[in-house]
Design an enzyme around this catalytic site. Sequence first.
Site, short mmCIF file in Angstrom:
data_model
loop_
_atom_site.label_atom_id
_atom_site.label_comp_id
_atom_site.label_asym_id
_atom_site.label_seq_id
_atom_site.Cartn_x
_atom_site.Cartn_y
_atom_site.Cartn_z
N SER A 153 0.86 -1.19 0.00
CA SER A 153 0.00 0.00 0.00
C SER A 153 0.89 1.23 0.00
CB SER A 153 -0.88 0.00 1.25
OG SER A 153 -1.47 1.27 1.48
N TYR A 166 -1.79 -1.04 10.23
CA TYR A 166 -1.87 -1.22 8.78
C TYR A 166 -0.58 -0.72 8.12
CZ TYR A 166 -3.73 -0.85 4.01
OH TYR A 166 -3.93 -0.98 2.67
#
Length: 261
Positions: A153, A166
């Site tokens: 990401s 995350y």
Amino acid sequence: MTDSAAPRSPFDLTDHVAVVTGGGSGIGLGMADGLARAGAAVAILGRSAARLDIAAEQLRAHGRPVLPLVCDVTDEDATTATMARVRSEFGALDSCFANAGVRGVFTPTLETTLAEFREVTRVDLDGVFLTLREAARQMIEAGRGGSLVAVSSLGAFQGMPRQPAYAAAKAGVTSLVDSMAVEFARHGIRANTVAPGWFDTDMTSAGLADERFRERVLPRVPARRWGAPDDIAGITVYLASHASRYHTGDVIRIDGGYLKF
């Protein structure tokens, strides 16, 4: 398809076997669709049998074998057994795309418990490790090379307030794959990371539906739109195919130019 045997086209995935975790929807389904369209047999893994069955019907329209398998990638025994099932059904594995992931809740770091932190990293980092480890094991035993890909990401490169788990997991994925690229190159196995930007999926739908978020973020995307699952198909086919046989240890951003603007 082996790395040493050139196909009719560098992007031809006939006789290729691929695995995509989190393949029942969103980016994972976009990956699986690209692979099936290019001629690959595809196993899609996920936690929802109903979602996998719907996705499998869509993928079978391309005329290639599709195997939907329920699997929780945080369960080591289940992941090992599921990957072995792919081998027993399809034979030697050529590529594996570790895409399964969760975002978790948006919580200030000082209010995030260790249990909440680990709930995300168990899926987004541990699950990637288990999936790619088992894929690499099969590839080494088969002796025909292969391609390992993890989905990271932009959070691996940018600060993500209220999402410490995350961000940490996605940064960890990048280093994990770099390590595998160096370690497994002698076996003809390449390993790369794909880092999507803002894609319109179930995971991001709530944020993208917020008008304030759209007004703040979308103008920063030079492509002037959110990514769609189809936008990930091209890089997926490339990384699975003979065309990427000398491409390893890289992080490839698919973000519409977001990180550069």
